[in-house]
Motif scaffolding. Sequence first.
Motif, PDB file in Angstrom:
ATOM      1  N   ALA A  97      44.015 -28.004   8.684  1.00 40.00           N
ATOM      2  CA  ALA A  97      43.042 -27.345   7.890  1.00 40.00           C
ATOM      3  C   ALA A  97      42.811 -25.776   8.243  1.00 40.00           C
ATOM      4  O   ALA A  97      42.549 -25.211   7.345  1.00 40.00           O
ATOM      5  CB  ALA A  97      42.008 -28.126   8.025  1.00 40.00           C
ATOM      6  N   LEU A  98      42.767 -25.762   9.310  1.00 38.20           N
ATOM      7  CA  LEU A  98      42.532 -24.093   9.843  1.00 38.20           C
ATOM      8  C   LEU A  98      43.661 -23.374   9.853  1.00 38.20           C
ATOM      9  O   LEU A  98      43.446 -22.086   9.273  1.00 38.20           O
ATOM     10  CB  LEU A  98      42.040 -24.388  11.509  1.00 38.20           C
ATOM     11  N   ILE A  99      44.995 -23.838   9.693  1.00 39.62           N
ATOM     12  CA  ILE A  99      46.084 -22.874   9.493  1.00 39.62           C
ATOM     13  C   ILE A  99      46.226 -22.735   7.803  1.00 39.62           C
ATOM     14  O   ILE A  99      46.560 -21.592   7.425  1.00 39.62           O
ATOM     15  CB  ILE A  99      47.397 -23.463  10.063  1.00 39.62           C
ATOM     16  N   VAL A 100      45.861 -23.823   7.056  1.00 40.02           N
ATOM     17  CA  VAL A 100      46.361 -23.715   5.554  1.00 40.02           C
ATOM     18  C   VAL A 100      45.187 -22.751   4.779  1.00 40.02           C
ATOM     19  O   VAL A 100      45.668 -21.848   4.091  1.00 40.02           O
ATOM     20  CB  VAL A 100      46.403 -25.032   4.902  1.00 40.02           C
ATOM     21  N   ALA A 101      44.030 -22.852   5.132  1.00 40.88           N
ATOM     22  CA  ALA A 101      42.979 -22.194   4.751  1.00 40.88           C
ATOM     23  C   ALA A 101      42.976 -20.848   4.935  1.00 40.88           C
ATOM     24  O   ALA A 101      43.181 -20.233   6.214  1.00 40.88           O
ATOM     25  CB  ALA A 101      41.715 -22.718   4.944  1.00 40.88           C
ATOM     26  N   ILE A 102      42.775 -19.789   4.277  1.00 38.42           N
ATOM     27  CA  ILE A 102      42.541 -18.342   4.515  1.00 38.42           C
ATOM     28  C   ILE A 102      41.052 -17.984   5.236  1.00 38.42           C
ATOM     29  O   ILE A 102      40.134 -18.269   4.791  1.00 38.42           O
ATOM     30  CB  ILE A 102      42.645 -17.293   3.261  1.00 38.42           C
ATOM     31  N   GLY A 103      41.384 -18.124   6.607  1.00 42.59           N
ATOM     32  CA  GLY A 103      40.017 -18.100   7.207  1.00 42.59           C
ATOM     33  C   GLY A 103      39.659 -16.770   7.667  1.00 42.59           C
ATOM     34  O   GLY A 103      40.356 -15.762   7.186  1.00 42.59           O
ATOM     35  N   SER A 104      38.839 -16.638   8.593  1.00 42.67           N
ATOM     36  CA  SER A 104      38.501 -15.155   9.085  1.00 42.67           C
ATOM     37  C   SER A 104      39.578 -14.613   9.994  1.00 42.67           C
ATOM     38  O   SER A 104      40.026 -13.530   9.788  1.00 42.67           O
ATOM     39  CB  SER A 104      37.298 -15.099   9.988  1.00 42.67           C
ATOM     40  N   GLN A 105      40.189 -15.580  10.717  1.00 44.76           N
ATOM     41  CA  GLN A 105      41.259 -14.784  11.507  1.00 44.76           C
ATOM     42  C   GLN A 105      42.513 -14.444  10.460  1.00 44.76           C
ATOM     43  O   GLN A 105      43.164 -13.292  10.673  1.00 44.76           O
ATOM     44  CB  GLN A 105      42.089 -15.900  12.346  1.00 44.76           C
ATOM     45  N   ASN A 106      42.900 -15.117   9.447  1.00 45.17           N
ATOM     46  CA  ASN A 106      43.859 -14.798   8.760  1.00 45.17           C
ATOM     47  C   ASN A 106      43.597 -13.366   7.690  1.00 45.17           C
ATOM     48  O   ASN A 106      44.377 -12.629   7.653  1.00 45.17           O
ATOM     49  CB  ASN A 106      44.233 -15.766   7.526  1.00 45.17           C
ATOM     50  N   ALA A 107      42.314 -13.477   7.397  1.00 41.13           N
ATOM     51  CA  ALA A 107      41.750 -12.290   6.674  1.00 41.13           C
ATOM     52  C   ALA A 107      41.883 -10.880   7.556  1.00 41.13           C
ATOM     53  O   ALA A 107      42.196  -9.855   7.078  1.00 41.13           O
ATOM     54  CB  ALA A 107      40.463 -12.541   6.222  1.00 41.13           C
ATOM     55  N   PHE A 108      41.424 -11.079   8.816  1.00 41.84           N
ATOM     56  CA  PHE A 108      41.487 -10.006   9.911  1.00 41.84           C
ATOM     57  C   PHE A 108      43.302  -9.623  10.113  1.00 41.84           C
ATOM     58  O   PHE A 108      43.378  -8.269  10.053  1.00 41.84           O
ATOM     59  CB  PHE A 108      40.889 -10.609  11.069  1.00 41.84           C
ATOM     60  N   VAL A 109      44.174 -10.782  10.250  1.00 45.46           N
ATOM     61  CA  VAL A 109      45.414 -10.185  10.364  1.00 45.46           C
ATOM     62  C   VAL A 109      46.004  -9.607   9.188  1.00 45.46           C
ATOM     63  O   VAL A 109      46.653  -8.467   9.351  1.00 45.46           O
ATOM     64  CB  VAL A 109      46.246 -11.490  10.588  1.00 45.46           C
ATOM     65  N   LEU A 110      45.437  -9.934   8.058  1.00 43.24           N
ATOM     66  CA  LEU A 110      45.870  -9.536   6.750  1.00 43.24           C
ATOM     67  C   LEU A 110      45.470  -7.784   6.602  1.00 43.24           C
ATOM     68  O   LEU A 110      45.974  -7.029   6.265  1.00 43.24           O
ATOM     69  CB  LEU A 110      45.557 -10.166   5.447  1.00 43.24           C
TER      70      LEU A 110
END
Length: 113
Positions: free
Chosen positions: A14-27
């Motif tokens: 669930a943490l990997i699939v969703a666009i969370g704060s970490q993924n938004a930061f990396v993007l």
Amino acid sequence: MTTDFFSGFATGLALIVAIGSQNAFVLRQGILRQHVLPLVLFCALSDALLILAGIGGAGVLIRGNEVLITFTRYGGALFLAAYGVLAARRAWRVLDGLIALAMWTLAAMLLAG
């Protein structure tokens, strides 16, 4: 133990699939072309380590220790609150007036619904 495995696996997924704060930061860093490779490597390795720890039974160790439960609960809440404040500050610097109001309204609608 099987229940803990599936619980940790589902949480990690669930943490990997969703666009969370970490993924938004990396993007965001990728778009800005700042420290992309070290950031991606760090995030991938730390995610893998945390997922392995979750699947490997870290929850069982934490569940049995009241001090670790309290530290995990309040430490996580403090981290998320600080990260949210920093993200809000960045958002207010970039956005102004009605644009900022529209973003907050959209976020509130997504959280409510």
